[in-house]
Design a protein around this motif. Structure first.
Motif, PDB file in Angstrom:
ATOM      1  N   PRO A   1      -8.082   8.133  12.260  1.00  0.00           N
ATOM      2  CA  PRO A   1      -7.555   7.890  10.904  1.00  0.00           C
ATOM      3  C   PRO A   1      -7.220   6.428  10.610  1.00  0.00           C
ATOM      4  O   PRO A   1      -7.526   5.929   9.525  1.00  0.00           O
ATOM      5  N   ILE A   2      -6.635   5.734  11.570  1.00  0.00           N
ATOM      6  CA  ILE A   2      -6.278   4.335  11.296  1.00  0.00           C
ATOM      7  C   ILE A   2      -7.534   3.486  11.130  1.00  0.00           C
ATOM      8  O   ILE A   2      -7.644   2.673  10.222  1.00  0.00           O
TER       9      ILE A   2
ATOM     10  N   TRP B   1      -9.125   4.241   7.760  1.00  0.00           N
ATOM     11  CA  TRP B   1      -8.389   3.586   6.677  1.00  0.00           C
ATOM     12  C   TRP B   1      -8.585   2.070   6.700  1.00  0.00           C
ATOM     13  O   TRP B   1      -8.601   1.422   5.657  1.00  0.00           O
ATOM     14  N   GLU B   2      -8.730   1.511   7.899  1.00  0.00           N
ATOM     15  CA  GLU B   2      -8.992   0.066   7.978  1.00  0.00           C
ATOM     16  C   GLU B   2     -10.261  -0.292   7.213  1.00  0.00           C
ATOM     17  O   GLU B   2     -10.284  -1.260   6.455  1.00  0.00           O
TER      18      GLU B   2
ATOM     19  N   ILE C   1      -0.390   2.406   8.190  1.00  0.00           N
ATOM     20  CA  ILE C   1      -0.591   1.767   9.497  1.00  0.00           C
ATOM     21  C   ILE C   1      -1.787   0.819   9.426  1.00  0.00           C
ATOM     22  O   ILE C   1      -1.715  -0.330   9.883  1.00  0.00           O
ATOM     23  N   ALA C   2      -2.881   1.293   8.825  1.00  0.00           N
ATOM     24  CA  ALA C   2      -4.081   0.451   8.704  1.00  0.00           C
ATOM     25  C   ALA C   2      -3.767  -0.813   7.903  1.00  0.00           C
ATOM     26  O   ALA C   2      -4.225  -1.904   8.259  1.00  0.00           O
ATOM     27  N   ALA C   3      -2.978  -0.670   6.847  1.00  0.00           N
ATOM     28  CA  ALA C   3      -2.605  -1.839   6.037  1.00  0.00           C
ATOM     29  C   ALA C   3      -1.856  -2.858   6.905  1.00  0.00           C
ATOM     30  O   ALA C   3      -2.091  -4.069   6.813  1.00  0.00           O
TER      31      ALA C   3
ATOM     32  N   HIS D   1       0.811  -1.216   0.000  1.00  0.00           N
ATOM     33  CA  HIS D   1       0.000   0.000   0.000  1.00  0.00           C
ATOM     34  C   HIS D   1       0.845   1.267   0.000  1.00  0.00           C
ATOM     35  O   HIS D   1       0.378   2.328   0.405  1.00  0.00           O
TER      36      HIS D   1
ATOM     37  N   ASP E   1     -10.402   2.047  -1.613  1.00  0.00           N
ATOM     38  CA  ASP E   1      -9.325   2.984  -1.974  1.00  0.00           C
ATOM     39  C   ASP E   1      -9.102   3.050  -3.485  1.00  0.00           C
ATOM     40  O   ASP E   1      -8.603   4.042  -4.002  1.00  0.00           O
TER      41      ASP E   1
ATOM     42  N   PRO F   1      -1.737   7.110   8.169  1.00  0.00           N
ATOM     43  CA  PRO F   1      -2.716   6.137   8.699  1.00  0.00           C
ATOM     44  C   PRO F   1      -3.061   5.030   7.708  1.00  0.00           C
ATOM     45  O   PRO F   1      -3.442   3.945   8.118  1.00  0.00           O
ATOM     46  N   LYS F   2      -2.912   5.308   6.421  1.00  0.00           N
ATOM     47  CA  LYS F   2      -3.202   4.260   5.435  1.00  0.00           C
ATOM     48  C   LYS F   2      -2.197   3.114   5.562  1.00  0.00           C
ATOM     49  O   LYS F   2      -2.577   1.940   5.580  1.00  0.00           O
TER      50      LYS F   2
ATOM     51  N   LEU G   1      -9.656   0.170   3.373  1.00  0.00           N
ATOM     52  CA  LEU G   1      -8.807  -0.870   2.772  1.00  0.00           C
ATOM     53  C   LEU G   1      -9.466  -2.241   2.816  1.00  0.00           C
ATOM     54  O   LEU G   1      -9.363  -3.019   1.866  1.00  0.00           O
TER      55      LEU G   1
ATOM     56  N   ASP H   1      -6.792  14.644  11.215  1.00  0.00           N
ATOM     57  CA  ASP H   1      -5.454  15.031  10.766  1.00  0.00           C
ATOM     58  C   ASP H   1      -5.273  16.540  10.768  1.00  0.00           C
ATOM     59  O   ASP H   1      -4.139  17.031  10.740  1.00  0.00           O
TER      60      ASP H   1
ATOM     61  N   VAL I   1      -2.026  -3.136  10.283  1.00  0.00           N
ATOM     62  CA  VAL I   1      -2.949  -3.643  11.300  1.00  0.00           C
ATOM     63  C   VAL I   1      -3.864  -4.725  10.717  1.00  0.00           C
ATOM     64  O   VAL I   1      -4.056  -5.783  11.308  1.00  0.00           O
ATOM     65  N   ILE I   2      -4.410  -4.458   9.536  1.00  0.00           N
ATOM     66  CA  ILE I   2      -5.335  -5.406   8.907  1.00  0.00           C
ATOM     67  C   ILE I   2      -4.650  -6.757   8.656  1.00  0.00           C
ATOM     68  O   ILE I   2      -5.161  -7.812   9.031  1.00  0.00           O
TER      69      ILE I   2
END
Lengths: 242, 242
Positions: free
Chosen positions: B121-122, B125-126, A78-80, A34, B134, A75-76, B129, B145, A82-83
């Protein structure tokens, strides 16, 4: 006579380390996919260092990783991470090979069964419930609840008290020579060192506290049955000697 | 001429409220199943009150729930809640009916597409995604932000600047009359109120700021195409009048 068998949780009943490694690798891979502008090896190495410094229960691995890589907070990415991390943990959580079978056999033989583990109580229970291991155990002891960590005596003593057994009537099975084996032996339990995972060749200073060393969980059955048979034969002899 | 369409995220593109309700109910159900000594209704009601007071992003819902119910801290019950909650959120996360189709059509028609949302934000984005939304969006703007919340002008102005368009060239679609519709209209955007979910009949004091009200996301297409056709006809007339 062994009446109760205690098991450590992580890397004894649950394949924690293997899973964590897979989850971390997948997380980095997904971050790179990502847009994380760093190659896999660099980012993965940095993550391992971070975990080494902050511990594996630190809640902000991925945003600290960005800081360490001199990248902006994103955050994108980070979210990637985390997921992928969570998906892996949920999809691949597995019990160690042979664990269910040995627990079932011990249960059938009438042994008391307990877990003695360190770690965050909610996370430990999550693993137990997700794998439905709670069906097998009479009691779960988590050191955090007592404010200590293995090998502290307090957790082993509490377990013995709860089952109302003498130390020599209890067997502790665990992958760590220091926390599990030395800890249990300190209070007088019998001990089985499960040579498994990353501690299979570590903490050897404490080897003397292991009564048995095994490479597969199934061997616990033979050990327990063997010990109790010996005991029975000794008792029978004493009767004859009278 | 509309050139960019902005969408709110929660309860506009993603079915957040429905999912949260399902996840909370399943959490309580699983806690009761694992021994929580309270009936479902009592516990669920208490949880809703707690969320109302502490907010939905509060990280310790389940252990605070036990405190409120005068129960001892029990990591097994908490873990049961956490597992069911997460399983539901992961398995049932869905985009709102028609969302993908409308995004695809707008994309094909050459419109710029952006998300304008509040929230962590996280976590935002979770959702994006996990649902692979996206792919459709050129930009995602999250108010956190910028240190503000919708309807603050700052987030809408940033979005316009980033796409390099005038306010009247942008359309905002959202479920909340106050944060989405009033917010976007403040800076001069065209506005479409999506009457959906729990805000479908709330914040009516701000109704005057909605240029359009719709009950299904597909209607956005007709609105955008209609607006641009009108504009074209007006421009054509002006040419003829010259």
């Amino acid at each position: 006579m062994i009446r109760v068998v205690f098991f450590d949780l992580d890397d004894t009943l649950v394949d924690t380390s293997k899973l964590a490694e897979m989850a971390r690798k997948n997380a980095i891979e997904n971050m790179v996919r990502h847009g994380l502008p760093v190659d896999f090896e660099t980012a993965y190495h940095e993550l391992l260092e971070l975990i080494n410094e902050y511990g594996s229960n630190f809640g902000r691995h991925f945003d600290y990783l960005l800081r360490r890589l001199d990248l902006p907070n994103n955050p994108k990415w980070i979210a990637a991470g985390v997921i992928a991390y969570h998906n892996t943990k949920f999809a691949y959580l597995k019990s160690v090979k042979g664990a269910r079978k040995v627990l079932l056999e011990l249960k059938k033989d009438g042994f008391g069964l307990g877990v003695i583990t360190d770690g965050d109580p909610i996370k430990q229970w999550e693993k137990i419930l997700r794998l439905e291991l709670d069906e097998y155990f009479d009691e779960v002891f988590i050191s955090n609840d007592l404010g200590v960590k293995k090998p502290h005596r307090k957790i082993f003593e509490k377990a013995l008290r709860k089952f109302n057994v003498e130390p020599h009537e209890a067997l502790m099975v665990g992958d760590r020579l220091y926390s599990d084996i030395y800890g249990a032996k300190q209070v007088g339990m019998r001990t089985v060192w499960f040579k498994y995972g990353k501690y299979a060749n570590r903490e050897l200073d404490y080897l003397e506290y292991a009564d048995f060393a095994i490479k597969s969980l199934g061997e616990v059955l033979e050990i327990v049955r063997g010990l109790n048979l010996e005991e029975k034969e000794r008792a029978d002899k004493e009767v004859h000697a009278d």
